[in-house]
Design an enzyme around this catalytic site. Structure first.
Site, PDB file in Angstrom:
ATOM      1  N   VAL A  67      39.319  39.168  27.110  1.00  0.00           N
ATOM      2  CA  VAL A  67      39.260  40.225  26.098  1.00  0.00           C
ATOM      3  C   VAL A  67      40.689  40.633  25.744  1.00  0.00           C
ATOM      4  CG1 VAL A  67      38.524  42.595  25.612  1.00  0.00           C
ATOM      5  CG2 VAL A  67      37.046  41.085  26.954  1.00  0.00           C
ATOM      6  N   GLY A 112      45.003  43.337  27.741  1.00  0.00           N
ATOM      7  CA  GLY A 112      44.019  42.258  27.819  1.00  0.00           C
ATOM      8  C   GLY A 112      43.456  42.173  29.225  1.00  0.00           C
ATOM      9  N   LYS A 113      42.418  41.422  29.407  1.00  0.00           N
ATOM     10  CA  LYS A 113      41.864  41.184  30.747  1.00  0.00           C
ATOM     11  C   LYS A 113      40.942  39.994  30.660  1.00  0.00           C
ATOM     12  CE  LYS A 113      42.168  43.308  34.802  1.00  0.00           C
ATOM     13  NZ  LYS A 113      43.315  44.087  35.292  1.00  0.00           N
ATOM     14  N   GLY A 114      40.787  39.289  31.764  1.00  0.00           N
ATOM     15  CA  GLY A 114      39.886  38.145  31.757  1.00  0.00           C
ATOM     16  C   GLY A 114      39.165  38.011  33.074  1.00  0.00           C
ATOM     17  N   ASP A 153      44.557  39.234  39.422  1.00  0.00           N
ATOM     18  CA  ASP A 153      43.718  40.411  39.631  1.00  0.00           C
ATOM     19  C   ASP A 153      42.849  40.091  40.849  1.00  0.00           C
ATOM     20  OD1 ASP A 153      43.038  43.065  38.136  1.00  0.00           O
ATOM     21  OD2 ASP A 153      41.087  42.225  38.601  1.00  0.00           O
TER      22      ASP A 153
END
Ligand code: NAD
Length: 441
Positions: A67, A112-114, A153
């Site tokens: 995202v 952002g992050k995934g 993460d």
């Protein structure tokens, strides 16, 4: 009897992120509704499904997300997590937190992050490498040094980042691609100090907050009693740094349970025990307690450093700490926040408290683009400056909001908190850039 909590409680992280945003928005005038809508929602959500050959010869399909919440102030920035419970809502909320985090500490990134839905504890190294390489290939040019820059993460680490770099580099030969990802091993462009950055940043931020007199009854870390939930990267290093600064660590926990000793635990010895046995539980010279007990332990500072939504309506009244330092992302529900505010518990919010990690990721990115390696002293000095500046700006913003509240703004609502102040500064910073760049075309 206490008045009922006005904020409806949800354990959906994106609902909590939106509730927090809406609270902060009430303090901001002059931003058009269309821009507010643009700021809350993600710019781009990518879903990918891909097959991976497993060690036993079978083919398994995996589902991944990336995202990009915002790239208004610079490329997206945020981690990739591997976990069986990864959902689009969670990744979207975490991407939004990154937008506000990078704005609060004023580094030139968006958010952002995934994530990939998988259970790394059940996967071999070869399988994890296969998942990572194929995921990166599927994302294609949706990540890149100037587009969206991943980082580690939950259950991803420097090795995962090395695979991400290598895969991207295979697809873009002949370019300096080091800055496509941060949190890499030192030997391939990682930064000194990245490992400790999140906890170190939260320690600098806490000391500055106390120096500013923002926590009634707590002037310094000297003798302050600290409880830490989660004993991984963020939690175990925070315990050590707070201890070294004069605090007494009275309780800690991990996924298997907690331990306490009111005379003080030795954070290094507890970590050695965890490395040897797999858990803090069973550490000699401490009482076994439950995870819930750690949150309710008699202490001055509580550091949640594990998971989301740990302090909720059902246990917020049990918290005894004067200050909560959110090393984890989203450890308090918005409804719990309201209870803690009524009880005068100060919360140093995640988007400020744990921003040290992304600040040093930014330093890594700068070093990669310039082909430089900074020494540790330079990294730590610059991190301290960034964190202290952000705390000062947030405390000053809170004072301004409190004055406006006294003057009648948001009458009938609860007054401003440090989270509101941090978010107001962050939202204004992003909105200003949206308006300066103007709507395209
Ligand atoms: P980690 O995997 O290194 O450690 C997580 C710890 O939490 C482990 O000790 C695990 O046993 C413990 N844990 C899991 N479930 C628990 C439970 N129910 N009760 C108590 N403890 C439990 O992860 P980390 O990198 O330390 O991240 C922890 C939190 O900090 C996450 O919310 C993450 O998003 C946030 N964070 C980390 C960084 C970073 O740079 N590491 C940066 C910003 C935010």
């Amino acid at each position: 009897m206490d008045a009922p909590v006005r904020t409806p409680e949800s354990l959906d992280l994106f609902v909590n992120a939106t509730q927090q945003f809406e609270r902060a928005q009430a303090w901001i005038d002059g931003i058009k509704d269309g821009i507010i809508n643009f700021l809350i929602n993600p710019k781009r959500t990518i879903h990918v499904r891909f097959p991976v050959r497993m060690d036993d010869g079978s083919i398994q399909n995996f589902h991944g997300f990336r995202v990009l919440h915002s790239d208004v102030r610079g490329p997206g920035k945020g981690g990739i997590r591997y976990h069986p419970d990864v959902t689009e809502a969670e990744v979207t909320a975490l991407a939004a937190f990154m937008t506000w985090k990078t704005a609060v500490v004023n580094i030139p990134y968006g958010g952002g992050k995934g994530g990939v839905v998988c259970d790394p504890k059940k996967l071999s190294r070869d399988e994890l490498r296969g998942i990572t390489r194929r995921f990166v290939a599927e994302l294609g040019d949706n990540i890149g040094p100037y587009t969206d820059v991943p980082a580690p993460d939950v259950y991803t680490n420097a090795q995962t980042m090395a695979w991400i770099y290598d895969t991207f580099n295979q697809l873009h030969p002949g370019e300096n691609n080091l800055a496509v990802v941060t949190g890499k091993p030192l030997e391939i462009g990682g930064s000194l100090g990245r490992d400790e950055a999140t906890a170190r940043g939260s320690w600098y931020a806490t000391e500055q907050l106390l120096r500013r007199g923002a926590v009634p009854g707590l002037e310094s870390l000297e003798g302050a009693r600290v409880a830490v939930q989660g004993y991984g990267n963020a939690g175990s290093i925070a315990a050590r740094l707070f201890n070294d600064a004069g605090a007494v660590v009275v309780a800690v926990s991990d996924s298997r349970g907690g331990i306490s000793n009111d005379e003080g635990l030795d954070p290094r010895a507890v970590l050695a025990h965890k490395e040897e046995t797999g858990s803090v539980v069973g550490y000699p010279g401490a009482m076994p307690i439950s995870n819930e007990d750690v949150l309710a332990h008699d202490c001055d500072i509580l550091i949640p450093a594990a998971l989301e939504c740990q302090v909720r309506v059902d246990n917020a009244n049990d918290v005894k700490a004067k200050l909560i330092v959110e090393d984890a992302n989203g450890p308090l529900t918005a409804a719990a926040d309201e209870i803690l505010q009524r009880r005068n518990v100060v919360v140093l919010p995640d988007i400020l408290a744990n921003a040290g990690g992304v600040v040093v990721s930014y330093f890594e990115w700068v070093q990669n683009l310039e082909n430089q390696q900074w020494d540790l002293e330079k990294v730590e000095k610059r991190l301290k400056k960034k964190m202290c500046q952000a705390v000062d700006e947030t405390v000053d913003r809170l004072t301004e909001l409190q004055e406006r509240f006294k003057g009648g703004v948001n009458k009938g609502k609860s007054g401003p908190t440090l989270r509101d102040a941090a978010l107001v500064s962050a939202i204004k910073r992003v909105a200003t850039v949206v308006m300066q760049r103007d709507i395209w075309p």
